[in-house]
Design an enzyme around this catalytic site. Structure first.
Site, short mmCIF file in Angstrom:
data_model
loop_
_atom_site.label_atom_id
_atom_site.label_comp_id
_atom_site.label_asym_id
_atom_site.label_seq_id
_atom_site.Cartn_x
_atom_site.Cartn_y
_atom_site.Cartn_z
N HIS A 1 1.08 -1.22 0.14
CA HIS A 1 -0.07 0.12 0.00
C HIS A 1 0.82 1.30 -0.06
O HIS A 1 0.72 2.15 -0.84
CB HIS A 1 -0.98 -0.04 1.21
N GLU B 1 0.78 7.95 -2.87
CA GLU B 1 1.61 7.54 -1.75
C GLU B 1 2.87 8.39 -1.80
O GLU B 1 3.02 8.98 -0.66
CB GLU B 1 2.04 6.12 -1.93
N HIS C 1 2.37 11.06 1.40
CA HIS C 1 3.16 10.68 2.63
C HIS C 1 4.63 11.06 2.18
O HIS C 1 5.12 11.34 3.13
CB HIS C 1 3.08 9.15 2.68
#
Length: 411
Positions: free
Chosen positions: A85, A143, A147
């Protein structure tokens, strides 16, 4: 201000000694911060002082989570493996930052990986870092943009000879490296926990198996009683790129799975996905709003699709500011929703948002109340509709200088 949790130096040393992942010290060096022995002596979130060099110490996001998916409905990835993920930097108190540097966001991760010769990593990502809507690059972009840009040691000033997008390639490499070290499928199978259409499992059994491999408790997340995700928590000595990752206690949201009766469904062997499964970050809890596939949040029933730069979408899917907004209907589809105008279903055709009788409906999602496709809320146009023209809306930015977002206004 950096968050500190004071521990004795002896306690810190014991944490490091107990780590089953000290083997990470032997990994190949990557380009990144050059850190002295002193600068890597503090463990993130367990530091006894506040280090000044945040290129060699992860702050405020010193609680780093490796997150994995188990997607059986739809079937995504190999039948005998979970999929990656992302790698998330959480603050040491369970909160987190997101989308920290728009200037470093990417719209083409594959190109970045090829640019830096990371073809082996890219090939691995294409098998084990999978999207549920056949837009893997869109997931990788999400992602990094959400992040990776919030991890202090990936900042440009942390590189002695910074190259554009170098940090992106390093973030992808590190995510894959950690994922390879934590084979959730094999870990659970070794404890007799295997995918089944008839057997169910307890949360305590799952936790015991994972802790034996990881060294600390992990977070398992479920959807409708079905196992869908796992989070491994770490603190780090040194930089995120080449530091030593130490398994950490869970800080933040706990497991949401029931204590008993957990289903771990098998994949059917197709592995291609279909756009109707769990979405990235969908299981994150407040305080930060997270993506949602619930069409009632807020895409449900009839409404307008408004554009942040003014105006709205008309029935063909184009952006317009001088006329009447078209009425769209949002209908639940899997864990997302479809859209329809008076012209017909709405979908992404060759990268363009279109609505019409011949258009195949796309399953969209919502992130923070904005329309999302491929895990991003950014849409693009080659011009400005404020000139009075009807402007096509696209999901890719190449040659399209105008960035916009689309929200729902219910009727």
């Amino acid at each position: 201000m950096h968050y500190s949790q004071l521990l004795s130096l002896g306690a810190v040393a014991s944490i490091a000694a107990a780590s089953p992942l000290n083997l990470f010290c032997g990994r190949s060096d990557v380009v990144g911060p050059t850190c002295s022995k002193q600068e890597v002596s503090q463990l993130s979130c367990r530091n006894t002082t506040n280090p000044e060099n945040l290129c060699c110490f992860n702050s405020p996001g010193g609680q780093i989570l490796l997150t994995q998916f188990w997607n059986a409905q739809p079937d995504i990835g190999p039948v005998d493996s979970w999929t990656l993920h992302g790698l998330w930097p959480d603050n040491c108190d369970g909160t987190w930052e997101q989308f920290c540097d728009k200037s470093r966001e990417s719209t083409d991760i594959s190109a970045v990986m090829n640019k830096f010769g990371r073809t082996e990593t890219l090939s691995y990502m294409q098998k084990y870092w999978r999207s549920n809507n056949n837009n893997d690059d869109g997931l990788w972009q999400h992602e990094w943009n959400k992040h990776g840009t919030c991890m202090s040691t990936y900042n440009p000033e942390c590189y002695s000879t910074p190259q554009k997008d170098q940090a992106i390639a390093d973030y992808m490499d590190k995510s894959v490296e950690l994922f390879k070290q934590l084979d959730t499928y094999k870990t659970l199978a070794a404890a007799g926990i295997v995918p089944s259409t008839s057997e169910t499992y307890t949360l305590s059994a799952l936790q015991a198996a994972a802790k034996a491999a990881h060294g600390e408790e992990v977070v398992f997340n479920c959807k409708g009683g079905k196992l869908v995700e796992v989070w491994y928590h770490f603190n780090v000595y040194g930089s995120a790129q080449s530091g030593k990752y130490v398994p950490s206690l869970v800080v933040g949201s706990p497991s949401n799975c029931p204590k008993t009766g957990i289903m771990y469904l098998p994949k059917n062997g197709n592995g291609n996905g279909g756009g109707n499964g769990s979405k990235p970050s969908s299981t994150r809890s407040p305080p930060v709003p997270q993506p949602t596939g619930n069409p009632g949040e807020p895409f449900s029933g009839r409404g307008y699709l408004t554009v942040d730069k003014g105006g709205c979408l008309i029935s063909s899917g184009k952006w317009y500011t001088k006329g009447t907004c078209a009425t769209f209907t949002a209908a639940a589809a899997g864990s997302g929703f479809t859209l329809r105008s008076s012209k017909g279903p709405c979908g992404v055709v060759s990268g363009e948002l279109q609505c019409g009788a011949e258009v195949e409906a796309t399953t969209f999602t919502a992130t923070e109340s904005k329309l999302a496709n491929g895990y991003t809320t950014a849409f693009y146009a080659s011009g400005d509709a404020n000139t009075g023209s009807q402007v096509a809306v696209f999901t890719t930015s190449e040659g399209k200088p105008t960035t916009l977002s689309i929200s729902w206004l219910g009727l």
